[in-house]
Scaffold this motif. Structure first.
Motif, mmCIF file in Angstrom:
data_model
loop_
_atom_site.group_PDB
_atom_site.id
_atom_site.type_symbol
_atom_site.label_atom_id
_atom_site.label_comp_id
_atom_site.label_asym_id
_atom_site.label_seq_id
_atom_site.Cartn_x
_atom_site.Cartn_y
_atom_site.Cartn_z
ATOM 1 N N PRO A 96 -4.666 11.338 -0.656
ATOM 2 C CA PRO A 96 -4.446 10.195 0.246
ATOM 3 C C PRO A 96 -5.720 9.698 0.913
ATOM 4 O O PRO A 96 -5.916 8.498 1.062
ATOM 5 C CB PRO A 96 -3.454 10.753 1.276
ATOM 6 N N LYS B 200 0.631 4.140 -2.716
ATOM 7 C CA LYS B 200 0.326 5.495 -2.269
ATOM 8 C C LYS B 200 1.362 6.491 -2.774
ATOM 9 O O LYS B 200 1.012 7.598 -3.220
ATOM 10 C CB LYS B 200 0.287 5.515 -0.739
ATOM 11 N N TYR C 183 0.832 -1.222 0.000
ATOM 12 C CA TYR C 183 0.000 0.000 0.000
ATOM 13 C C TYR C 183 0.856 1.257 0.000
ATOM 14 O O TYR C 183 0.547 2.230 -0.699
ATOM 15 C CB TYR C 183 -0.932 0.010 1.206
#
Length: 453
Positions: A327, A317, A313
């Motif tokens: 975000p 991101k 992740y």
């Protein structure tokens, strides 16, 4: 008597010194460590992992010595309040609610604290100790876990430390139970019984379970007991105990589909019926029309609102933000996709892998849970403990390395805003993925060599 002690000292003096050193370090960890002091925390953990390795290396065939050492290490924490986690305040709060005949799934702490006649011992201290986040959400701890909380409220003498001690004793007894059934299962699978001490003496297990009162140990006690019963072909009682494991922590739910390829159809239906029936019987005392909505809402937040110590992740991101992604929008979208990927992987392991024997079944469990953690946006250090126990029954050891490298994520605890150090997390996962790839390659080559010969 004196001769026996002298003889014992001569035979085991180096191991005894290692145990004494470990006791001193655990005492320092329990009573003289603030989580903001990352350097001290890291130093203690590195030293404890080294000592753990040497103790097992020197005494791996001495069951009584290793069991005694593990129990003594746990007793060091007995009177200490957890210093790395605030969760225990919520545990005691929920236990007090049940003790006062209130359903913890129906009441928000932030609402209850406004009541003038709130019959909860130490309510304001518990509420303050929870921090800002927990009071905003309904409880997400399964029913059997809640019953343990209520027992701690009942026996804790209306003090926070008293409740802590009760919970800690339950966790210690559960870990001893893991050793008992774990050794039996290892023998049943024709593996060395001393391997269970890679769980029992692992510093992460001691710090996060006995020290910080996370109930993975209780879940794992029921889980490993269930697997042992399955190995003995006592699958009906194994199903009942498996349900108890789920009712402490939900994680074993992930593995239920695997039994489709482990049992024949009729046995599988009966197994699921016993598991489902046991779970429903434990849920019924807490049932109300709002129960499922509140519980689903709280559990859903862990997928779509929180992030900590993530691997894949964090990479996604980083790339997404470079392309102007928001975000807070990314985590919500990612949180919707993660369960779908996890379910897909579970069914792939169910139908594309042979899980007939228990060795294969446990290995499938190890990889399913590992993949889930690899893609999850939230991986707290105590999550790895389930992998540590599964590893003991397989040929893989990468989760033992992970149990040591995850200590790097504690950096966030030293920051006022819990901001993570992505460089340290990168080191953690490079070590884990690197060793996993190494193990997959080596084990595959060994199997190929064995087949050729």
């Amino acid at each position: 008597m004196w001769r026996q002690l002298t003889s014992h000292w001569r035979l085991h003096k180096y191991s005894i010194l290692l145990v004494l050193a470990s006791i001193a370090l655990y005492a320092s960890f329990a009573y003289n460590l603030h989580r903001e002091d990352f350097i001290k925390l890291l130093t203690l953990c590195i030293a404890l992992f080294f000592l753990c390795y040497k103790i097992i290396q020197f005494q791996k065939w001495n069951f009584k010595f290793l069991l005694g050492a593990g129990i003594i290490f746990r007793l060091v924490f007995l009177f200490a309040e957890p210093n790395l986690s605030q969760d225990f305040y919520r545990f005691i709060w929920d236990g007090e609610l049940i003790y006062n005949l209130k359903n913890p799934y129906l009441y928000l702490p932030k609402v209850l604290i406004e009541q003038k006649d709130l019959a909860i011992a130490n309510a304001h201290e518990l509420y303050k100790g929870m921090g800002d986040l927990s009071p905003k959400f309904y409880s997400n701890y399964p029913p059997l876990n809640q019953l343990i909380f209520s027992l701690s409220a009942l026996l804790g003498g209306k003090t926070i430390l008293g409740s802590v001690i009760v919970m800690r004793v339950i966790i210690i007894l559960s870990d001893i139970g893991v050793v008992y059934f774990g050794r039996k299962l290892l023998k049943s699978l024709n593996r060395s019984p001393h391997l269970i001490f890679w769980y029992f003496l692992n510093p992460l297990v001691l710090i996060e379970l006995t020290g910080n009162l996370h109930f993975e140990g209780v879940m794992l006690f029921f889980f490993i007991w269930s697997l042992y019963l399955l190995s003995m072909n006592h699958w009906k009682s194994g199903a009942l105990v498996y349900a108890l494991s789920i009712m402490v922590k939900l994680v074993p739910l992930l593995f239920l589909p695997l039994f489709l390829s482990h049992f024949k159809l009729k046995k599988c239906i009966l197994f699921y019926s016993i598991v489902g029936g046991t779970m429903l019987s434990l849920l019924l005392p807490f049932y109300s029309p709002q129960f499922f909505a509140n519980y689903a809402e709280t559990v859903g937040l862990w997928f779509s609102n929180f992030e900590f110590n993530a691997s894949i992740y964090n990479g996604i991101k980083k790339i997404a933000i470079a392309y102007d992604a928001k975000p807070w929008e990314l985590i919500k979208t990612y949180g919707k996709i993660t369960p779908l990927i996890t379910i897909s992987m579970v069914f792939l392991f169910t139908f594309l892998r042979k899980n007939k024997n228990l060795n294969a079944l446990i290995t499938s469990m190890l990889f399913i849970l590992s993949i889930y953690y690899f893609i999850s946006p939230t991986v707290h250090p105590w999550y790895i403990i389930f992998l540590i126990l599964l590893t003991v029954f397989t040929d893989y050891r990468y989760s033992l390395l992970w149990s040591a490298s995850v200590i790097l994520s504690y950096w966030a605890y030293s920051q006022p805003d819990f901001k993570e150090h992505l460089g340290l997390i990168t080191i953690e996962y490079i070590a884990v993925f690197g060793f996993l790839i190494y193990e997959l390659t080596i084990l595959r080559n060994k199997k190929q060599l064995f087949c050729k010969n």
